[in-house]
Design an enzyme around this catalytic site. Structure first.
Site, PDB file in Angstrom:
ATOM      1  N   LYS A 249      63.816 124.355  55.485  1.00 25.27           N
ATOM      2  CA  LYS A 249      64.653 123.694  56.486  1.00 25.27           C
ATOM      3  C   LYS A 249      65.583 124.729  57.102  1.00 25.27           C
ATOM      4  O   LYS A 249      66.161 125.540  56.384  1.00 25.27           O
ATOM      5  CB  LYS A 249      65.454 122.594  55.781  1.00 25.27           C
ATOM      6  CG  LYS A 249      66.078 121.584  56.704  1.00 25.27           C
ATOM      7  CD  LYS A 249      66.868 120.565  55.891  1.00 25.27           C
ATOM      8  CE  LYS A 249      67.558 119.573  56.810  1.00 25.27           C
ATOM      9  NZ  LYS A 249      68.451 118.696  56.064  1.00 25.27           N
TER      10      LYS A 249
ATOM     11  N   SER B  53      69.209 111.053  54.424  1.00 28.10           N
ATOM     12  CA  SER B  53      69.413 112.294  53.675  1.00 28.10           C
ATOM     13  C   SER B  53      70.854 112.388  53.220  1.00 28.10           C
ATOM     14  O   SER B  53      71.760 112.227  54.038  1.00 28.10           O
ATOM     15  CB  SER B  53      69.140 113.513  54.575  1.00 28.10           C
ATOM     16  OG  SER B  53      67.801 113.594  54.907  1.00 28.10           O
TER      17      SER B  53
ATOM     18  N   ARG C 186      57.433 114.702  60.021  1.00 27.92           N
ATOM     19  CA  ARG C 186      58.658 115.455  60.359  1.00 27.92           C
ATOM     20  C   ARG C 186      58.229 116.749  61.037  1.00 27.92           C
ATOM     21  O   ARG C 186      57.784 117.692  60.373  1.00 27.92           O
ATOM     22  CB  ARG C 186      59.448 115.768  59.096  1.00 27.92           C
ATOM     23  CG  ARG C 186      60.722 116.597  59.345  1.00 27.92           C
ATOM     24  CD  ARG C 186      61.430 116.895  58.034  1.00 27.92           C
ATOM     25  NE  ARG C 186      62.700 117.566  58.217  1.00 27.92           N
ATOM     26  CZ  ARG C 186      62.825 118.889  58.338  1.00 27.92           C
ATOM     27  NH1 ARG C 186      61.769 119.685  58.301  1.00 27.92           N
ATOM     28  NH2 ARG C 186      64.025 119.427  58.488  1.00 27.92           N
TER      29      ARG C 186
END
Ligand code: 3NM
Length: 231
Positions: free
Chosen positions: A158, A129, A60
């Site tokens: 995030k 998610s 990611r």
């Protein structure tokens, strides 16, 4: 009987990973975060995480170009295949296919599960998610193989992260959703037991592992607490 067994084995066991789909070990799910890794090479960070007991690795890197993702993806695929660890690519179905990842992880704004499945073909893992009971149930209904539930605790890792959902949401999701669920967001060695006790099948972390000075030690500590707590 032997021939039948062989045929069944051929159908059930994936030739690329030797794994049976749906039998993934989500215990310690480590997500890359190159900018938190103190300049250490991505592949070395992941190698150390696996040495400490990571069972799933997710690539990611929101700031990487497609070319960088492909390069990193190939390196991580080679390593995870050698170590027998599941390899997932975040967001990018095309990159997941290109590097022969085991699957893809999708956010609420990414491709719908059905569309990703259509592109990926059978046998790939699709994770989604989720941040509420409704989203968790919807992901399951759409055919997701597993869900992320979070952010359980406060996290600044995030960019567009929402307010913490708490361990209670993990407990509620665990009581109504039958597919594997991985808790995420602000999980550290000191709170990982709570999320596993609440019914999560695993814990997903970025900074607790990739930002640690001793990456394999941090992973090992998390893994041992997860294994100890699992019901
Ligand atoms: N997704 P850390 S929270 C990537 O709630 C991500 O879906 C989340 O990083 C979600 O372990 C999160 O450093 C960040 O808190 C996790």
């Amino acid at each position: 009987v032997y021939a039948l067994e062989q045929e069944m084995a051929g159908r059930l066991v994936r030739p690329d990973t030797g794994k049976v789909p749906g039998r993934v070990d989500y215990s310690l799910y480590v997500i890359t975060g190159d900018k938190f890794s103190r300049g250490r090479p991505l592949v070395e960070v992941v190698r150390a995480a696996i040495e400490g007991g990571a069972t799933v690795i997710q690539l990611r890197e929101k700031d990487f170009t497609a070319r960088q993702l492909v390069d990193a993806g190939h390196q991580l695929r080679r390593l995870t295949r050698e170590k027998g660890v599941t390899f997932i690519v975040n967001d990018r179905v095309d990159i997941a296919l290109a590097v022969e990842a085991d699957g893809v992880h999708l956010g609420q704004d990414d491709l719908p599960v059905g569309m990703a499945r259509k592109i990926l073909g059978p046998g790939k893992i699709i994770g989604v998610s989720t941040h509420s009971i409704e989203q968790a149930l919807e992901a399951q209904r759409q055919g997701a193989d597993y869900i992320g539930v979070g952010p359980v605790f406060e996290t600044r890792t995030k960019d567009d992260v929402q307010a913490p959902v708490g361990v209670d949401l993990v407990r509620q999701v665990a009581s109504v959703v039958s597919i594997p669920k991985v808790a995420i967001g602000g999980i550290k060695a000191y709170n990982v037991e709570e999320v596993i006790a609440a019914g999560a099948d695993g814990a997903a972390v970025i900074t607790a592992v990739v930002a640690a000075e001793d990456i394999s030690g941090a992973a090992r500590e998390l893994r041992s607490r997860i294994d100890r707590t699992r019901r």
